[in-house]
Design an enzyme around this catalytic site. Sequence first.
Site, mmCIF file in Angstrom:
data_model
loop_
_atom_site.group_PDB
_atom_site.id
_atom_site.type_symbol
_atom_site.label_atom_id
_atom_site.label_comp_id
_atom_site.label_asym_id
_atom_site.label_seq_id
_atom_site.Cartn_x
_atom_site.Cartn_y
_atom_site.Cartn_z
ATOM 1 N N SER A 360 68.032 -23.455 39.058
ATOM 2 C CA SER A 360 68.615 -23.342 37.728
ATOM 3 C C SER A 360 69.000 -24.754 37.313
ATOM 4 C CB SER A 360 69.846 -22.441 37.783
ATOM 5 O OG SER A 360 70.545 -22.548 36.584
ATOM 6 N N ARG A 361 68.384 -25.246 36.246
ATOM 7 C CA ARG A 361 68.555 -26.668 35.945
ATOM 8 C C ARG A 361 69.794 -26.988 35.126
ATOM 9 N NH1 ARG A 361 63.087 -25.888 35.059
ATOM 10 N NH2 ARG A 361 61.952 -26.301 36.970
ATOM 11 N N VAL A 362 70.353 -26.025 34.425
ATOM 12 C CA VAL A 362 71.540 -26.354 33.629
ATOM 13 C C VAL A 362 72.763 -25.510 33.990
ATOM 14 C CG1 VAL A 362 70.286 -27.243 31.645
ATOM 15 C CG2 VAL A 362 70.790 -24.843 31.760
#
Length: 491
Positions: A360-362
């Site tokens: 999950s990048r953010v």
Amino acid sequence: MATDLSAFLKQKIESFSVQPVVYAYGTVSRVGDGVARVTGLPGRCYGELLQFESGAFGMAIDLEEDGAGVVLLNTADVIRVGSRVRGTGRVCDVPVGDMLLGRVIDPIGRALDGEEIVSDVYYPVERPAPDLVSRRAVDAPMETGMISIDSLVPIGRGQRELIIGDRQTGKTTLALDAILNQKGKDMICIYCAVGQKASTVSSVIETLRSSGAMEYSVVVAATASDSPALQYLAPYAACAVGEYFMERGRDVLVVYDDLSKHAVAYRAMSLLLRRSPGREAYPGDIFYLHSRLLERAACLSASRGGGTLTALPIIETKGGNISAYIPTNVISITDGQIYLESELFHNGVRPAVNTGLSVSRVGRAAQPQAMRKVSSSLRIELAQYREMAVFSRFGADLDASTKKMLGSGERLTQLLTQGKHELYSLSEKVALLLWFKNSGFDDVAPAQIHDAARAFLQKMHETCGDALAQIDRTGDFTPQQEQAILQAARS
Ligand code: ATP
Ligand code: MG
């Protein structure tokens, strides 16, 4: 009296004006398989609704100088070559508003559950995504209630997180659990079914109803038997319904189940319209199909009301191949993916999250502080365990510390499994991971972890309900609360 009447008539005649209504007509020159070609019909716009002589509707999606390619919204309608078509001047739109909550609609706003939907507000299904200045960084969590997701791949409100996996790996269940977990969290949820069996969709609706989640949910459905055009429109319509709430400062979660079938419907439509096929016979604009949809997920700035629209698109892979055409497209559009693996699923690890390939990048920025404190080392611990587990399969002689690590990894894997619709609150997840971190489950056999976790939580609720409530309220815990939880667990 007579003069009165003649004066009255004269006045009426003088003030009479004729307002001609001008329609441009075209003629059907070819029809079949849910598409039609129309000649004539000048001045149409892209996505405009066209009405056939029989009353049936179609949507103009290929515009040419001397006609248009039209997809039919209802394949059962009878349309003949030579019959007339007229433009309506309206692009495809859906009714939006609070009255949709608890309802099941099709992509053009027709009720599928009875009573007709009446609204003053209609949104076009295709709308531009919010621009850069209207957005802010994702800063609030969208918890799924699944300990493995919320600790390792946390999702933030306004994020786009892909759920990807082979068939029957629990994709729909995971997305549904995320919806069920929003109960009492002031979130509007929209479940969009594309190209699924009607029976599957109705069982999803039944689950939502029986769990009381329908009160804050809307279902937009185009099943496998609907025309490719309706299936193509469904995700855009669901997004437009969500945007109405987002623009009024609400938090919205939209699940697109699933976009692989959406791409297939669009491919069918394009091939029937005789557009040139590209890779895997998909048309050239297949990337844009999903990027323009997912770009509409946003976390709006305070000046735009501060609403959010979180998107959970689902993609089905074949044989675990996440590097196929459509999966890689959608992976590159989203802010991360949750990869569900068949092998894990069949080994009883459910949800079958492959923690190595999920990211999950953010969402990390939005993760509650309490969860961040207890989950920071989990990923590396699981990665080490997986690597060691491969080695130990060769029957190598293992030293005590390796054995300990394998045992701990196995227990952690078991701790991260959860039955369907069995959701944990933030404080429950934090307490479990805290107890695990402090070697609390070390004496428990991996197979017994589930029962031990349940007993532990019951004890926690009985002995330190205050501390748990505090964690749920503030999203953080103090050293005193940590000690209180650990002491209660040890006693
Ligand atoms: P499809 O590819 O058909 O859409 P899917 O990937 O959406 O399938 P689901 O329909 O969610 O998968 O789940 C498949 C089966 O696994 C269902 O019978 C469901 O009840 C079961 N299942 C899913 N998650 C869990 C879980 N955490 N615990 C127990 N059973 C589960
Ligand atoms: Mg499914």
